[in-house]
Scaffold this motif. Structure first.
Motif, PDB file in Angstrom:
ATOM      1  N   GLU A 152     -12.882  42.285  79.271  1.00  0.00           N
ATOM      2  CA  GLU A 152     -13.693  41.471  80.187  1.00  0.00           C
ATOM      3  C   GLU A 152     -14.160  40.178  79.509  1.00  0.00           C
ATOM      4  N   GLY A 153     -14.532  40.271  78.240  1.00  0.00           N
ATOM      5  CA  GLY A 153     -14.925  39.077  77.502  1.00  0.00           C
ATOM      6  C   GLY A 153     -13.763  38.109  77.374  1.00  0.00           C
ATOM      7  N   ALA A 154     -12.573  38.648  77.100  1.00  0.00           N
ATOM      8  CA  ALA A 154     -11.381  37.806  76.974  1.00  0.00           C
ATOM      9  C   ALA A 154     -11.050  37.145  78.307  1.00  0.00           C
ATOM     10  N   ARG A 155     -11.152  37.926  79.382  1.00  0.00           N
ATOM     11  CA  ARG A 155     -10.874  37.381  80.720  1.00  0.00           C
ATOM     12  C   ARG A 155     -11.866  36.267  81.054  1.00  0.00           C
ATOM     13  N   SER A 156     -13.125  36.474  80.726  1.00  0.00           N
ATOM     14  CA  SER A 156     -14.152  35.459  80.979  1.00  0.00           C
ATOM     15  C   SER A 156     -13.880  34.183  80.178  1.00  0.00           C
ATOM     16  N   THR A 157     -13.485  34.338  78.929  1.00  0.00           N
ATOM     17  CA  THR A 157     -13.199  33.178  78.083  1.00  0.00           C
ATOM     18  C   THR A 157     -11.978  32.418  78.585  1.00  0.00           C
ATOM     19  N   VAL A 158     -10.947  33.145  79.012  1.00  0.00           N
ATOM     20  CA  VAL A 158      -9.751  32.489  79.544  1.00  0.00           C
ATOM     21  C   VAL A 158     -10.091  31.741  80.830  1.00  0.00           C
ATOM     22  N   THR A 164      -4.113  22.927  83.072  1.00  0.00           N
ATOM     23  CA  THR A 164      -2.698  22.818  82.702  1.00  0.00           C
ATOM     24  C   THR A 164      -2.391  23.510  81.368  1.00  0.00           C
ATOM     25  N   CYS A 165      -3.274  24.366  80.896  1.00  0.00           N
ATOM     26  CA  CYS A 165      -3.045  25.063  79.630  1.00  0.00           C
ATOM     27  C   CYS A 165      -2.163  26.286  79.871  1.00  0.00           C
ATOM     28  N   GLY A 166      -0.893  26.149  79.551  1.00  0.00           N
ATOM     29  CA  GLY A 166       0.061  27.236  79.763  1.00  0.00           C
ATOM     30  C   GLY A 166      -0.273  28.487  78.970  1.00  0.00           C
ATOM     31  N   GLU A 167      -0.755  28.316  77.745  1.00  0.00           N
ATOM     32  CA  GLU A 167      -1.107  29.480  76.917  1.00  0.00           C
ATOM     33  C   GLU A 167      -2.219  30.300  77.552  1.00  0.00           C
ATOM     34  N   ALA A 168      -3.185  29.621  78.156  1.00  0.00           N
ATOM     35  CA  ALA A 168      -4.288  30.331  78.806  1.00  0.00           C
ATOM     36  C   ALA A 168      -3.785  31.101  80.019  1.00  0.00           C
ATOM     37  N   TRP A 169      -2.891  30.493  80.809  1.00  0.00           N
ATOM     38  CA  TRP A 169      -2.328  31.197  81.957  1.00  0.00           C
ATOM     39  C   TRP A 169      -1.524  32.413  81.499  1.00  0.00           C
ATOM     40  N   GLU A 170      -0.778  32.248  80.427  1.00  0.00           N
ATOM     41  CA  GLU A 170       0.012  33.368  79.892  1.00  0.00           C
ATOM     42  C   GLU A 170      -0.906  34.507  79.441  1.00  0.00           C
ATOM     43  N   LEU A 171      -1.965  34.165  78.755  1.00  0.00           N
ATOM     44  CA  LEU A 171      -2.925  35.165  78.283  1.00  0.00           C
ATOM     45  C   LEU A 171      -3.626  35.837  79.458  1.00  0.00           C
ATOM     46  N   GLN A 217      -7.954  35.422  72.672  1.00  0.00           N
ATOM     47  CA  GLN A 217      -6.984  36.310  72.015  1.00  0.00           C
ATOM     48  C   GLN A 217      -7.689  37.249  71.039  1.00  0.00           C
ATOM     49  N   SER A 218      -8.669  36.741  70.324  1.00  0.00           N
ATOM     50  CA  SER A 218      -9.441  37.556  69.392  1.00  0.00           C
ATOM     51  C   SER A 218     -10.202  38.654  70.135  1.00  0.00           C
ATOM     52  N   GLN A 219     -10.816  38.281  71.257  1.00  0.00           N
ATOM     53  CA  GLN A 219     -11.540  39.275  72.052  1.00  0.00           C
ATOM     54  C   GLN A 219     -10.581  40.330  72.586  1.00  0.00           C
ATOM     55  N   LEU A 220      -9.407  39.911  73.021  1.00  0.00           N
ATOM     56  CA  LEU A 220      -8.418  40.851  73.535  1.00  0.00           C
ATOM     57  C   LEU A 220      -7.947  41.796  72.431  1.00  0.00           C
ATOM     58  N   ASP A 221      -7.726  41.266  71.236  1.00  0.00           N
ATOM     59  CA  ASP A 221      -7.308  42.092  70.105  1.00  0.00           C
ATOM     60  C   ASP A 221      -8.359  43.136  69.739  1.00  0.00           C
ATOM     61  N   GLU A 222      -9.640  42.778  69.965  1.00  0.00           N
ATOM     62  CA  GLU A 222     -10.730  43.703  69.656  1.00  0.00           C
ATOM     63  C   GLU A 222     -11.020  44.664  70.801  1.00  0.00           C
ATOM     64  N   GLY A 223     -10.275  44.554  71.900  1.00  0.00           N
ATOM     65  CA  GLY A 223     -10.450  45.458  73.032  1.00  0.00           C
ATOM     66  C   GLY A 223     -11.511  45.024  74.028  1.00  0.00           C
ATOM     67  N   GLU A 224     -12.008  43.821  73.914  1.00  0.00           N
ATOM     68  CA  GLU A 224     -13.005  43.299  74.846  1.00  0.00           C
ATOM     69  C   GLU A 224     -12.286  42.575  75.987  1.00  0.00           C
ATOM     70  N   VAL A 227      -9.584  20.079  70.666  1.00  0.00           N
ATOM     71  CA  VAL A 227      -9.937  21.224  69.827  1.00  0.00           C
ATOM     72  C   VAL A 227     -10.419  22.387  70.685  1.00  0.00           C
ATOM     73  N   GLU A 228     -11.167  22.078  71.742  1.00  0.00           N
ATOM     74  CA  GLU A 228     -11.776  23.135  72.547  1.00  0.00           C
ATOM     75  C   GLU A 228     -10.743  24.018  73.228  1.00  0.00           C
ATOM     76  N   VAL A 229      -9.676  23.432  73.759  1.00  0.00           N
ATOM     77  CA  VAL A 229      -8.682  24.234  74.457  1.00  0.00           C
ATOM     78  C   VAL A 229      -8.059  25.266  73.505  1.00  0.00           C
ATOM     79  N   ASN A 230      -7.721  24.853  72.302  1.00  0.00           N
ATOM     80  CA  ASN A 230      -7.148  25.790  71.329  1.00  0.00           C
ATOM     81  C   ASN A 230      -8.181  26.824  70.888  1.00  0.00           C
ATOM     82  N   LEU A 231      -9.417  26.395  70.751  1.00  0.00           N
ATOM     83  CA  LEU A 231     -10.497  27.281  70.344  1.00  0.00           C
ATOM     84  C   LEU A 231     -10.732  28.370  71.382  1.00  0.00           C
ATOM     85  N   LEU A 232     -10.776  27.991  72.653  1.00  0.00           N
ATOM     86  CA  LEU A 232     -11.003  28.978  73.712  1.00  0.00           C
ATOM     87  C   LEU A 232      -9.864  29.984  73.807  1.00  0.00           C
ATOM     88  N   VAL A 233      -8.638  29.521  73.675  1.00  0.00           N
ATOM     89  CA  VAL A 233      -7.490  30.439  73.721  1.00  0.00           C
ATOM     90  C   VAL A 233      -7.527  31.389  72.519  1.00  0.00           C
TER      91      VAL A 233
END
Length: 180
Positions: A129-135, A144-151, A120-127, A110-116
């Protein structure tokens, strides 16, 4: 009482959420209800609210169950998912820590999907640095989370760091070939 619970579950499965809610509320009004049966009725009522789409009431119900049964894994899992659906990511991440003590595998899934989703939510809101920190937090735990690397690649492009973005995307393609 078991028959009463079973009938309410049948109503819930058939889509008669109102009937199931009323049955469980009526059970909770009984003064002679043993504590264990009261907890079962509270949990079932929270599930009724959840099935009916009353997310805030379901959250309140699951929290009430956890107040008296802090190790109820099913209530905790459902509360984490509802917090994610309500976009209350910091709260969901706090609940993940509690869930990890009970079931590490379920918490990690659950955590891996939650963090991604949080990033994504932080990035959509224009944050950015927060999004980068969360990723980065996600990738420290789940390399090995491909979605996180893509983000991360997307975030680096927006920061003007093309070489870092390309590196992140390459790592994502290696980690998860489906992303490539």
């Amino acid at each position: 009482l078991d028959v009463y619970h079973a009938l309410a579950r049948v109503y819930r499965q058939q889509g008669s959420i109102g009937r199931a809610i009323r049955m469980h509320q009526n059970l909770l009004l009984r003064a002679d209800l043993p504590a264990e049966q009261r907890q079962d009725a509270l949990f079932e009522l929270a599930r009724d609210f959840d099935a009916g789409g009353f997310k805030e009431r379901a959250v309140a119900g699951y929290e009430e169950v956890l107040d008296s049964q802090p190790r109820n894994r099913h209530a905790l899992e459902r509360l984490v998912r509802l917090s994610q659906e309500l976009r209350e990511y910091p709260r969901a991440l706090t609940l993940i820590k509690r869930l990890r003590r009970l079931d590490r595998a379920a918490a990690d899934a659950v955590e891996v999907n939650l963090l991604v989703a949080y990033a994504q939510s932080q990035l959509d809101e224009g944050e950015h640095e927060g999004a980068r920190s969360t990723v980065k937090r996600c990738l420290r735990r789940f390399k090995t989370c491909g979605e996180a690397w893509e983000l991360l690649g997307q975030i680096e492009v927006e920061r003007g760091k093309d070489a870092k973005a390309l590196d992140a995307w390459c790592r994502g393609a290696v980690a998860d070939p489906g992303i490539g």
